[in-house]
Design a protein around this motif. Structure first.
Motif, PDB file in Angstrom:
ATOM      1  N   LEU A 114     -25.893  55.040  42.006  1.00 45.86           N
ATOM      2  CA  LEU A 114     -26.741  56.218  42.163  1.00 45.86           C
ATOM      3  C   LEU A 114     -28.179  55.885  41.768  1.00 45.86           C
ATOM      4  O   LEU A 114     -29.133  56.266  42.457  1.00 45.86           O
ATOM      5  CB  LEU A 114     -26.197  57.318  41.251  1.00 45.86           C
ATOM      6  CG  LEU A 114     -26.593  58.741  41.566  1.00 45.86           C
ATOM      7  CD1 LEU A 114     -26.039  59.144  42.911  1.00 45.86           C
ATOM      8  CD2 LEU A 114     -26.066  59.666  40.483  1.00 45.86           C
ATOM      9  N   MET A 115     -28.310  55.119  40.678  1.00 52.11           N
ATOM     10  CA  MET A 115     -29.632  54.752  40.192  1.00 52.11           C
ATOM     11  C   MET A 115     -30.354  53.875  41.213  1.00 52.11           C
ATOM     12  O   MET A 115     -31.522  54.061  41.500  1.00 52.11           O
ATOM     13  CB  MET A 115     -29.468  53.986  38.877  1.00 52.11           C
ATOM     14  CG  MET A 115     -30.184  54.602  37.726  1.00 52.11           C
ATOM     15  SD  MET A 115     -29.486  54.031  36.176  1.00 52.11           S
ATOM     16  CE  MET A 115     -29.539  52.272  36.323  1.00 52.11           C
ATOM     17  N   SER A 118     -31.435  55.923  44.195  1.00 46.18           N
ATOM     18  CA  SER A 118     -32.360  57.051  44.025  1.00 46.18           C
ATOM     19  C   SER A 118     -33.771  56.790  44.574  1.00 46.18           C
ATOM     20  O   SER A 118     -34.324  57.688  45.213  1.00 46.18           O
ATOM     21  CB  SER A 118     -32.394  57.491  42.560  1.00 46.18           C
ATOM     22  OG  SER A 118     -32.824  56.432  41.750  1.00 46.18           O
ATOM     23  N   VAL A 121     -33.811  57.566  48.150  1.00 47.45           N
ATOM     24  CA  VAL A 121     -33.662  59.001  48.411  1.00 47.45           C
ATOM     25  C   VAL A 121     -34.994  59.708  48.160  1.00 47.45           C
ATOM     26  O   VAL A 121     -35.445  60.520  48.971  1.00 47.45           O
ATOM     27  CB  VAL A 121     -32.547  59.605  47.533  1.00 47.45           C
ATOM     28  CG1 VAL A 121     -32.449  61.108  47.733  1.00 47.45           C
ATOM     29  CG2 VAL A 121     -31.216  58.949  47.853  1.00 47.45           C
ATOM     30  N   PHE A 122     -35.653  59.361  47.042  1.00 52.72           N
ATOM     31  CA  PHE A 122     -36.935  59.994  46.732  1.00 52.72           C
ATOM     32  C   PHE A 122     -37.952  59.711  47.837  1.00 52.72           C
ATOM     33  O   PHE A 122     -38.707  60.582  48.250  1.00 52.72           O
ATOM     34  CB  PHE A 122     -37.479  59.492  45.390  1.00 52.72           C
ATOM     35  CG  PHE A 122     -36.558  59.799  44.236  1.00 52.72           C
ATOM     36  CD1 PHE A 122     -35.755  60.938  44.271  1.00 52.72           C
ATOM     37  CD2 PHE A 122     -36.492  58.978  43.138  1.00 52.72           C
ATOM     38  CE1 PHE A 122     -34.898  61.224  43.210  1.00 52.72           C
ATOM     39  CE2 PHE A 122     -35.646  59.259  42.079  1.00 52.72           C
ATOM     40  CZ  PHE A 122     -34.846  60.380  42.126  1.00 52.72           C
ATOM     41  N   PHE A 140     -28.209  65.375  47.144  1.00 50.22           N
ATOM     42  CA  PHE A 140     -28.337  64.327  46.130  1.00 50.22           C
ATOM     43  C   PHE A 140     -28.080  64.893  44.731  1.00 50.22           C
ATOM     44  O   PHE A 140     -27.403  64.269  43.919  1.00 50.22           O
ATOM     45  CB  PHE A 140     -29.722  63.688  46.214  1.00 50.22           C
ATOM     46  CG  PHE A 140     -29.888  62.505  45.302  1.00 50.22           C
ATOM     47  CD1 PHE A 140     -29.211  61.324  45.548  1.00 50.22           C
ATOM     48  CD2 PHE A 140     -30.714  62.569  44.190  1.00 50.22           C
ATOM     49  CE1 PHE A 140     -29.350  60.236  44.698  1.00 50.22           C
ATOM     50  CE2 PHE A 140     -30.867  61.484  43.343  1.00 50.22           C
ATOM     51  CZ  PHE A 140     -30.183  60.314  43.604  1.00 50.22           C
ATOM     52  N   SER A 144     -25.091  63.739  42.339  1.00 49.28           N
ATOM     53  CA  SER A 144     -25.407  63.181  41.022  1.00 49.28           C
ATOM     54  C   SER A 144     -24.660  63.940  39.931  1.00 49.28           C
ATOM     55  O   SER A 144     -24.068  63.330  39.031  1.00 49.28           O
ATOM     56  CB  SER A 144     -26.903  63.271  40.726  1.00 49.28           C
ATOM     57  OG  SER A 144     -27.630  62.714  41.766  1.00 49.28           O
ATOM     58  N   MET A 450     -33.746  57.662  36.269  1.00 53.65           N
ATOM     59  CA  MET A 450     -33.928  58.311  37.570  1.00 53.65           C
ATOM     60  C   MET A 450     -35.111  59.271  37.544  1.00 53.65           C
ATOM     61  O   MET A 450     -35.884  59.336  38.503  1.00 53.65           O
ATOM     62  CB  MET A 450     -32.637  59.024  37.984  1.00 53.65           C
ATOM     63  CG  MET A 450     -31.645  58.049  38.607  1.00 53.65           C
ATOM     64  SD  MET A 450     -29.983  58.694  38.737  1.00 53.65           S
ATOM     65  CE  MET A 450     -30.246  60.028  39.870  1.00 53.65           C
ATOM     66  N   PHE A 454     -38.395  58.983  39.772  1.00 54.86           N
ATOM     67  CA  PHE A 454     -38.825  60.111  40.605  1.00 54.86           C
ATOM     68  C   PHE A 454     -40.314  60.389  40.378  1.00 54.86           C
ATOM     69  O   PHE A 454     -41.093  60.516  41.336  1.00 54.86           O
ATOM     70  CB  PHE A 454     -37.994  61.350  40.272  1.00 54.86           C
ATOM     71  CG  PHE A 454     -38.356  62.545  41.098  1.00 54.86           C
ATOM     72  CD1 PHE A 454     -38.058  62.586  42.450  1.00 54.86           C
ATOM     73  CD2 PHE A 454     -39.021  63.626  40.529  1.00 54.86           C
ATOM     74  CE1 PHE A 454     -38.391  63.680  43.217  1.00 54.86           C
ATOM     75  CE2 PHE A 454     -39.361  64.726  41.296  1.00 54.86           C
ATOM     76  CZ  PHE A 454     -39.047  64.755  42.640  1.00 54.86           C
TER      77      PHE A 454
END
Ligand SMILES: *[C@@H]1O[C@H](CO)[C@@H](O)[C@H](O)[C@H]1NC(C)=O
Ligand SMILES: *[C@@H]1O[C@H](CO)[C@@H](O)[C@H](O)[C@H]1NC(C)=O
Length: 488
Positions: A114-115, A118, A121-122, A140, A144, A450, A454
């Motif tokens: 996930l990390m 991310s 995704v961002f 997301f 998460s 994360m 972000f």
């Protein structure tokens, strides 16, 4: 791939079932594993390249050949999972069971993934239109939250204080030690003695001259897999144990098939002398096994493979008489077949073993013998607290043995006693408080990283694919301004 790895414990069952359906003796399970492994590696490589491309700001563009391969891959996976769910109902419970051994580690892996994911995704949130922004962001966030909070739902018998770990389960050799010698031969039972088994597990049938002997396959498969009956009695097909006298059965070779077909890929572990001994094995009588058991004070548990109900009654009488005449201590016999009333009367010293809890309660017994995935871990604990002896079959892999050890089973029936005898401790045992500390810490650290990523992407992340493609410096004053929804 995960299902393949988990059901590896039952590869022998899966292979013999597929053999019966497809009439072709191939190591089907290995074929499945190889296809799955190739497809898994292929997908991982594609994913890796895609991530690199996205990181470099390249447009993703999948070649049509890959689309076709992926399509067939998805069909293969869906067909495989559906087959397991509907055709092998007995295998499916192994998958949720396995999560009790693997879930904590899968969760750590998922947090890591996930990390890693991310930033991408961002980036895509930043580039997306307003509507999709919320969609991607929402999905997301939910994903998460699910991954971060998964440990709240993880139950495992190995999450316990290490000092509360029950005693190591005892080992019962399934048809002897079938990886070290041909199954159900005296050599196999002798090999299992070197693993310190507490009981021999076997299968009994009765010959034309009413002598009980050891043979698993019955009905149409009788003698075909594990003897040279096709050569010694060419042109004849036997489908019942009473077709032959014991003398005729005993004349068959019951070891050559093992060296030729190498059913467990284990023949290479044998010395030349052991191979020679394996080659000369014959079908033993029950009496032979009983004297071995008596000599070493090892218990005996067996399945009775009678063709009809009528035969079963007569077979039981002959088997009980054989046992009584062998002068083995009655308490060394675990009586698993039916006819419990008759047997309790004629041999009151036998210990009765039941195939389900209902029967056990009905007859006021205290021994259970079941397939390893038929009992909930919680149930095992409760039964053990009531001092019920719980034996589970067939347990071959270390992870499964570890899990059942944590759950507190009394013993397991195994093909691989030579491996399990050396297991000194379960794969893992963790105090619940320790696990709580670890997963909360891992979650918090991941969450901070994360959030940091972000904020970083919000401030410095590139806003526009074209800017990146033209290799202009990542960000200038203009791009730091909020994106208008019109920017493609
Ligand atoms: C084997 O026994 C079964 C059952 O008694 C009988 O139907 C069958 O004909 C026998 N086969 C041979 C080859 O003797
Ligand atoms: C189980 O056995 C132990 C030790 O033999 C004994 O202390 C305990 O009371 C027994 N429990 C039950 C429910 O019979």
């Amino acid at each position: 791939m995960y299902i393949c790895m988990i059901t590896f414990n039952d590869r022998d069952d899966v292979n013999s079932e597929l053999f019966q359906k497809l009439k072709l003796r191939v190591n089907w399970f290995m074929v499945l594993i190889i296809i799955s492994a190739v497809f898994t590696s292929y997908c991982l490589l594609l994913l890796l390249f895609a991530l690199i491309q996205v990181a470099l700001g390249e447009q993703l563009d999948l070649h049509w050949l890959h689309k076709i391969f992926l399509f067939f891959g998805v069909i293969f996976v869906v067909a495989g999972v559906t087959t397991v769910i509907f055709e092998w109902k007995g295998e499916w419970p192994t998958v949720p069971l396995s999560l009790q051994a693997t879930a904590p580690f899968l969760q750590f892996g998922a947090v890591g993934a996930l990390m890693l994911l991310s930033p991408f995704v961002f980036q895509s949130i930043k580039n997306a239109k307003t509507g999709s922004k919320f969609l991607i962001g929402g999905v997301f966030l939910i994903l998460s939250a699910a991954i971060f909070l998964w440990p709240l739902f993880i139950r495992s018998p190995c999450l316990k204080e290490p000092q509360e770990l029950p005693k190591k389960p005892k080992l019962i050799g399934h048809r002897g030690a079938p990886m070290l010698a041909p199954e159900n031969t005296i050599m196999a039972f002798n090999s299992s003695i070197t693993c310190n088994v507490t009981a021999f597990e076997t299968d009994v049938q009765v010959s034309k001259d009413r002598i009980p002997f050891l043979m698993h396959d019955h009905g149409a498969d009788f003698l075909l897999r594990t003897t040279d009956v096709k050569e010694k009695f060419s042109g004849q097909h036997f489908n019942d144990s009473t077709n032959l006298t014991f003398e005729e059965v005993h004349r068959l070779n019951a070891g050559d098939w093992f060296l030729k077909t190498d059913p467990f890929d284990s023949v290479s572990m044998l010395s030349e002398e052991e191979k020679e001994r394996a080659r000369s094995q014959t079908v033993p009588s029950l009496l032979q096994l009983l004297s071995l058991a008596r000599e070493h004070t090892i218990k005996v548990i067996f399945d009775l493979k009678s063709s009809t109900k009528e035969n079963k009654k007569q077979d039981t009488v002959d088997i009980v008489n054989t046992i009584l005449n062998s002068s083995i201590d009655q308490s060394l016999i675990f009586w698993l077949p039916d006819q419990k009333e008759y047997v309790s009367k004629s041999a009151p010293g036998f210990i009765h073993v039941y195939k389900n809890e209902e029967d056990m309660r009905k007859y006021n017994g205290s021994c259970l013998n079941m397939k390893y995935n038929e009992l909930e871990m919680e149930k095992i604990r409760n039964l053990r607290e009531e001092n019920v002896t719980v034996n589970l079959y067939v347990v071959n892999e270390r992870w499964l043995f570890s899990l059942l050890w944590c759950a507190g089973v009394s013993s397991v029936t195994t093909n691989s006693c030579h491996l399990l005898k050396d297991v000194d401790y379960p794969d893992w045992v963790m105090a619940p408080s320790t696990y709580l500390l670890i997963w909360v810490l891992v979650d918090i650290v991941a969450l901070f990283i994360m959030i940091g990523l972000f904020l970083f992407w919000k401030k410095y992340g590139c806003c526009d694919e074209d800017v990146r493609r033209n290799n202009t410096p990542a960000c200038n004053e203009k791009e730091l301004q909020p994106l208008s929804p019109k920017v493609p």
